[in-house]
Motif scaffolding. Structure first.
Motif, short mmCIF file in Angstrom:
data_model
loop_
_atom_site.label_atom_id
_atom_site.label_comp_id
_atom_site.label_asym_id
_atom_site.label_seq_id
_atom_site.Cartn_x
_atom_site.Cartn_y
_atom_site.Cartn_z
N TRP A 42 0.85 -1.19 0.00
CA TRP A 42 0.00 0.00 0.00
C TRP A 42 0.89 1.24 0.00
O TRP A 42 2.03 1.20 0.49
CB TRP A 42 -0.89 0.05 1.24
N THR A 43 0.34 2.34 -0.52
CA THR A 43 1.07 3.61 -0.44
C THR A 43 0.14 4.72 0.03
O THR A 43 -1.09 4.64 -0.13
CB THR A 43 1.65 4.04 -1.80
N SER A 44 0.74 5.77 0.57
CA SER A 44 0.01 7.01 0.79
C SER A 44 -0.53 7.50 -0.55
O SER A 44 0.05 7.23 -1.60
CB SER A 44 0.93 8.08 1.38
N PRO A 45 -1.66 8.23 -0.53
CA PRO A 45 -2.27 8.65 -1.80
C PRO A 45 -1.32 9.38 -2.73
O PRO A 45 -1.34 9.17 -3.95
CB PRO A 45 -3.41 9.56 -1.34
N GLU A 46 -0.45 10.22 -2.18
CA GLU A 46 0.44 11.03 -3.03
C GLU A 46 1.55 10.21 -3.67
O GLU A 46 2.25 10.70 -4.58
CB GLU A 46 1.04 12.19 -2.22
N LEU A 47 1.73 8.95 -3.24
CA LEU A 47 2.78 8.10 -3.82
C LEU A 47 2.23 7.10 -4.83
O LEU A 47 3.02 6.42 -5.50
CB LEU A 47 3.51 7.32 -2.72
N ALA A 48 0.92 7.00 -4.95
CA ALA A 48 0.34 5.94 -5.79
C ALA A 48 0.84 6.01 -7.23
O ALA A 48 1.15 4.99 -7.85
CB ALA A 48 -1.18 6.02 -5.75
N ASP A 49 0.94 7.21 -7.77
CA ASP A 49 1.39 7.35 -9.15
C ASP A 49 2.89 7.16 -9.31
O ASP A 49 3.39 7.08 -10.45
CB ASP A 49 0.99 8.73 -9.70
N LYS A 50 3.61 7.07 -8.20
CA LYS A 50 5.05 6.81 -8.28
C LYS A 50 5.33 5.32 -8.51
O LYS A 50 6.43 4.96 -8.92
CB LYS A 50 5.75 7.26 -6.98
N ALA A 51 4.34 4.48 -8.22
CA ALA A 51 4.48 3.04 -8.49
C ALA A 51 4.26 2.81 -9.98
O ALA A 51 3.22 3.17 -10.52
CB ALA A 51 3.48 2.24 -7.67
N VAL A 52 5.24 2.22 -10.65
CA VAL A 52 5.16 2.05 -12.11
C VAL A 52 4.99 0.59 -12.52
O VAL A 52 4.66 0.31 -13.67
CB VAL A 52 6.40 2.66 -12.80
N SER A 53 5.18 -0.35 -11.60
CA SER A 53 4.91 -1.75 -11.90
C SER A 53 4.76 -2.53 -10.60
O SER A 53 5.29 -2.12 -9.55
CB SER A 53 6.02 -2.38 -12.76
N HIS A 54 4.04 -3.64 -10.69
CA HIS A 54 3.85 -4.49 -9.52
C HIS A 54 3.57 -5.91 -10.01
O HIS A 54 2.79 -6.10 -10.95
CB HIS A 54 2.67 -4.00 -8.67
N SER A 55 4.19 -6.89 -9.37
CA SER A 55 3.96 -8.28 -9.76
C SER A 55 4.21 -9.21 -8.58
O SER A 55 4.90 -8.85 -7.62
CB SER A 55 4.87 -8.67 -10.93
N VAL A 56 3.62 -10.40 -8.68
CA VAL A 56 3.86 -11.47 -7.71
C VAL A 56 4.80 -12.47 -8.37
O VAL A 56 4.51 -12.98 -9.46
CB VAL A 56 2.55 -12.16 -7.31
N HIS A 57 5.91 -12.74 -7.73
CA HIS A 57 6.92 -13.65 -8.29
C HIS A 57 6.51 -15.09 -7.96
O HIS A 57 7.12 -15.74 -7.11
CB HIS A 57 8.29 -13.31 -7.71
N GLU A 58 5.49 -15.58 -8.66
CA GLU A 58 4.95 -16.90 -8.35
C GLU A 58 5.97 -18.01 -8.55
O GLU A 58 5.91 -19.04 -7.88
CB GLU A 58 3.69 -17.16 -9.19
N ASP A 59 6.92 -17.82 -9.44
CA ASP A 59 7.91 -18.87 -9.68
C ASP A 59 8.67 -19.23 -8.41
O ASP A 59 9.05 -20.39 -8.20
CB ASP A 59 8.90 -18.44 -10.77
N SER A 60 8.89 -18.24 -7.53
CA SER A 60 9.65 -18.51 -6.30
C SER A 60 8.92 -19.48 -5.39
O SER A 60 9.55 -20.19 -4.59
CB SER A 60 9.93 -17.20 -5.55
N ARG A 61 7.59 -19.56 -5.52
CA ARG A 61 6.82 -20.53 -4.72
C ARG A 61 7.09 -21.96 -5.18
O ARG A 61 6.90 -22.93 -4.43
CB ARG A 61 5.32 -20.21 -4.82
N GLY A 62 7.58 -22.11 -6.42
CA GLY A 62 7.85 -23.43 -6.96
C GLY A 62 9.31 -23.87 -6.85
O GLY A 62 9.65 -24.97 -7.32
N TRP A 63 10.17 -23.05 -6.25
CA TRP A 63 11.56 -23.45 -6.09
C TRP A 63 11.69 -24.53 -5.02
O TRP A 63 10.76 -24.76 -4.23
CB TRP A 63 12.41 -22.23 -5.70
N THR A 64 12.83 -25.18 -4.94
CA THR A 64 13.04 -26.26 -3.98
C THR A 64 12.93 -25.76 -2.54
O THR A 64 13.55 -24.75 -2.18
CB THR A 64 14.43 -26.89 -4.20
N LYS A 65 12.13 -26.45 -1.74
CA LYS A 65 11.90 -26.10 -0.33
C LYS A 65 11.55 -24.62 -0.17
O LYS A 65 12.23 -23.87 0.55
CB LYS A 65 13.12 -26.47 0.51
N PRO A 66 10.47 -24.18 -0.81
CA PRO A 66 10.15 -22.75 -0.83
C PRO A 66 9.43 -22.28 0.42
O PRO A 66 8.93 -23.08 1.22
CB PRO A 66 9.21 -22.66 -2.04
N SER A 67 9.31 -20.98 0.56
CA SER A 67 8.32 -20.40 1.47
C SER A 67 6.94 -20.66 0.89
O SER A 67 6.79 -20.87 -0.32
CB SER A 67 8.55 -18.89 1.59
#
Length: 264
Positions: free
Chosen positions: A228-253
């Motif tokens: 989450w961001t303060s309202p004035e920072l929302a437009d400063k975020a230029v991309s967002h993603s979930v690194h799902e591949d890391s869930r499939g690595w050996t002995k993952p979180s």
């Protein structure tokens, strides 16, 4: 001049047990700042060497033996370190810092809340709601532009869980939790960056139980982790993603990493 920062939030479920995964992730993704939750290690036993070898020389640790714990690891300077006890019992669940540009980053690991969604029958659920109330009070007075990220342990939307019908009475997706999360969001006008880039009702999960033999095929996920961001920072975020591949690595979180890029 634009200042670009790639910031990651990841419930690692024991940083020492998964140090090889963290090193792989840092090498492949190369974030500027890594916010870890559930590090499960005392500060004097934190494996700082690997991070320093990769250039992450700014480290804020808030750990304890075996349980909980958070850390902020950075290539860029971190100032005015804070550790709020929003759990009100000394558990290691928060670290914060201010960047050179005056933006604050808060890294939280909010309690899961046990199995029964009833304060009287389950004190852990009450602790979770009280933690949120303390954050609500803090948010109402917040003046500094802030990025709030971590494991919130609430999946608020129907598209944040694999089955709204089956999970509506399960802790993390109950109406009382959804309501308290909304109160927190409204207290500061927080902007949900995950849903800014992946709008509802698109599927968006960050956690998959270890119980599934094939987690990807079953895809019984929940969105427990948030940025989450303060309202004035929302437009400063230029991309967002979930690194799902890391869930499939050996002995993952059981959590995947969240990657958000900002341009200030």
């Amino acid at each position: 001049m634009t200042d670009s920062l790639k910031i990651v939030s990841w419930n690692i479920n024991s940083v020492r047990a998964r140090i090889d995964l963290v090193e792989r992730f840092l090498t492949e993704v190369s974030p500027d700042i890594l916010c870890l939750q559930e590090t499960k290690v005392r500060d004097d036993q934190f494996p700082e060497g690997m991070f320093r070898r990769l250039g992450y020389n700014h480290q804020i640790l808030c750990g304890q033996p075996m349980h909980h714990g958070v850390a902020m690891i950075s290539r860029v300077p971190l100032h005015e370190h804070t550790r709020h006890d929003w759990q009100d019992n000394g558990e290691a669940r928060h670290v914060g810092a201010i960047l050179n540009n005056g933006v604050r980053i808060e890294n939280v690991y909010i309690p899961a809340g046990g199995e029964i969604p009833d304060r009287d029958a389950n004190p852990k659920f009450g602790q979770k709601l009280d933690y949120y109330q303390r954050m609500i009070d803090w948010s109402a007075d917040l003046k500094t532009p802030t990025i709030l990220m971590g494991d919130f342990n609430i999946a608020p939307l129907e598209a944040d869980v694999w089955s709204h019908k089956k999970l509506i009475n399960v802790v993390s997706h109950t109406q009382i939790e959804i309501d308290v999360l909304k109160k927190l969001q409204d207290a500061h006008g927080w902007v949900d960056i995950g849903r800014k880039f992946i709008p509802d009702p698109e599927r968006l999960y960050t956690w998959w139980s270890y119980r599934a033999h094939d987690w990807r095929a079953a895809d019984k996920g929940r969105r427990l982790d948030h940025v989450w961001t303060s309202p004035e920072l929302a437009d400063k975020a230029v991309s967002h993603s979930v690194h799902e591949d890391s869930r499939g690595w050996t002995k993952p979180s059981d959590h995947a990493a969240l990657i958000t890029e900002f341009e200030f």
